[in-house]
Design a protein around this motif. Sequence first.
Motif, mmCIF file in Angstrom:
data_model
loop_
_atom_site.group_PDB
_atom_site.id
_atom_site.type_symbol
_atom_site.label_atom_id
_atom_site.label_comp_id
_atom_site.label_asym_id
_atom_site.label_seq_id
_atom_site.Cartn_x
_atom_site.Cartn_y
_atom_site.Cartn_z
ATOM 1 N N GLN A 9 15.913 29.711 -7.435
ATOM 2 C CA GLN A 9 15.723 28.304 -7.800
ATOM 3 C C GLN A 9 14.332 27.808 -7.391
ATOM 4 O O GLN A 9 13.669 27.090 -8.142
ATOM 5 C CB GLN A 9 16.795 27.449 -7.121
ATOM 6 C CG GLN A 9 18.186 27.640 -7.694
ATOM 7 C CD GLN A 9 19.244 26.884 -6.917
ATOM 8 O OE1 GLN A 9 19.032 26.536 -5.753
ATOM 9 N NE2 GLN A 9 20.378 26.633 -7.548
ATOM 10 N N ARG A 16 11.313 26.496 -9.972
ATOM 11 C CA ARG A 16 10.599 25.221 -9.880
ATOM 12 C C ARG A 16 9.090 25.425 -9.785
ATOM 13 O O ARG A 16 8.307 24.728 -10.428
ATOM 14 C CB ARG A 16 11.102 24.438 -8.654
ATOM 15 C CG ARG A 16 12.486 23.845 -8.808
ATOM 16 C CD ARG A 16 12.771 22.856 -7.690
ATOM 17 N NE ARG A 16 12.812 23.513 -6.387
ATOM 18 C CZ ARG A 16 13.927 23.954 -5.805
ATOM 19 N NH1 ARG A 16 15.089 23.812 -6.428
ATOM 20 N NH2 ARG A 16 13.878 24.519 -4.622
ATOM 21 N N SER A 70 7.949 27.018 -13.211
ATOM 22 C CA SER A 70 8.456 26.332 -14.416
ATOM 23 C C SER A 70 8.950 27.345 -15.451
ATOM 24 O O SER A 70 8.593 27.299 -16.630
ATOM 25 C CB SER A 70 7.353 25.441 -15.026
ATOM 26 O OG SER A 70 6.927 24.475 -14.096
#
Length: 528
Positions: A476, A480, A483
Amino acid sequence: MTGIRDIKLQIMENKHKHYALGLTCLFLTIGAFTASHHEMWRDEIQAWLLARDSTSVLNLFANLKYEGHPGLWHLCLMPLSRITHSPVIMQMFHLLITSVTVYLFVRYAPFNWFQKLLFCFGYFVLYEYAIVARNYALGMLLITIFCVLFKERYKHFIWVSCVLFLLAHTSVHALIVTIAIGFALCCEYVFSSRVSKSLNREIGAIGDKRPLWIGFSLIGVGITTAVLQLNPPPDTGFAVTWHLNYDVQRVNNILKLISQAYLPVTRPISDFWGSNLLTTYPFFLTIQIPLCYFLMLFSVSLFLKRPTTLLIYLIGTFGLLTFFYVKYHGSIRHHGFLFLTFLMCCWIYQDSPTINFGKTEQEDSDSGAERVLNVAGTVILTLLLICHAIGGIIATRMEYRHVFSYGKLTAEYIKSQGMQDYLMVGQNDFAAVTVVGYLQKPKIYYPRGHRFGSFIRWDKVRTHNVPNERVIEEAQKLSREHSQAVLIILNSALGAKLCKQHNLSFLAEFTGSVIGNANYYLYLMPLF
């Protein structure tokens, strides 16, 4: 009469050549077919990625400091990796090495045609050192070349020393064998006048002794530089324990490796690799340790009057057993050097000097006891090679029937879905590295070391296990930061609740391989 004798010798020579070529072609055909059905695993791909992703020779040796092996195999792979990033070329090169070994053995080894046939299709030659692409095949080839040169070793001592220099840099096990050979040759040279009159005359006939001293120096340099490469860095995290205390059970377990190496009869089961059919019989387990003692004592009796051969056998065998005891127990591919040492000694036996014991060398070689030992040695060697051939045939059959590692099929699935350029996270680097190699991907993220990479770095940073929840958290975070969606490569399945909680999509699973930890579960994490 001389002309007729020369013609007969030429005919025999041609027969030997044709037999060697014929067996080599048959071996190469079977080997190529089996290799085409072999899915490479971690250790094979690790060497390939080290060679592929090292920017220079110096950078390669810097990366190799955690591997526990010298770098000759990786040096051979470097130019191949510049031709193509596909590891298949490594398989082809590896099989070619073993094929050359087969030809040289059949062409020059002093064994009968049946023993040569059995050798070519034995477990180590046909499978372990032909199909599983590792650095050990290179060691077997160089041992074979040494045996070919041994008969006229003092005429070509520079070549012999070059071979031993290279042999020391193939593996830690070959290094031990090199030390045994180098020490035995040194003793043979120093004490030649006390051991054999004919050998003393042969050495004395050499006018310029400089090649001998250059050769011994080269062997010493080879051993020293190989040892320096094996010196691990302070932060190494693999096989760091030393077993220096006396443990009867461990001694017995290490001793049993002799029977495993001399009698590698593979079990016809799905997880065949490293298995032994004989150990499933209670009777064999009862006699296993006495059998190991018998094999060693018989070998000592056979080589007793040949001090060079005896020294090589004793130092090589006990050196390997000591390494397995104090440092790393190893697997069947490592234990095979116990048998290679024995077979090498059987080869060079006839060309080793004989201790005189007050008799002429002709009288000593013609003694009845030695003839009986030689006959017994021939019978025992043939029986051992029969077991090897059975093991080799079973192993190649099981290789064809079962998936060795699912790394290749996992990579093919990822390519078929067009996801090869996705950001990837591999839960266990020792499993994911195979997928990386077959994808020809420059790097993925390894949570075990908290870093991007391709090959495994065996340092203390990566020695901890990473639970599935932590892998998802790091995926995760990467999603982030970059992207991007993330492809997660796990080695165990996730529960439905955890997938729903993190919005993960299950893609595929690949399970049931010969290598137990080479099973894969693929999950896709959308852009977080």
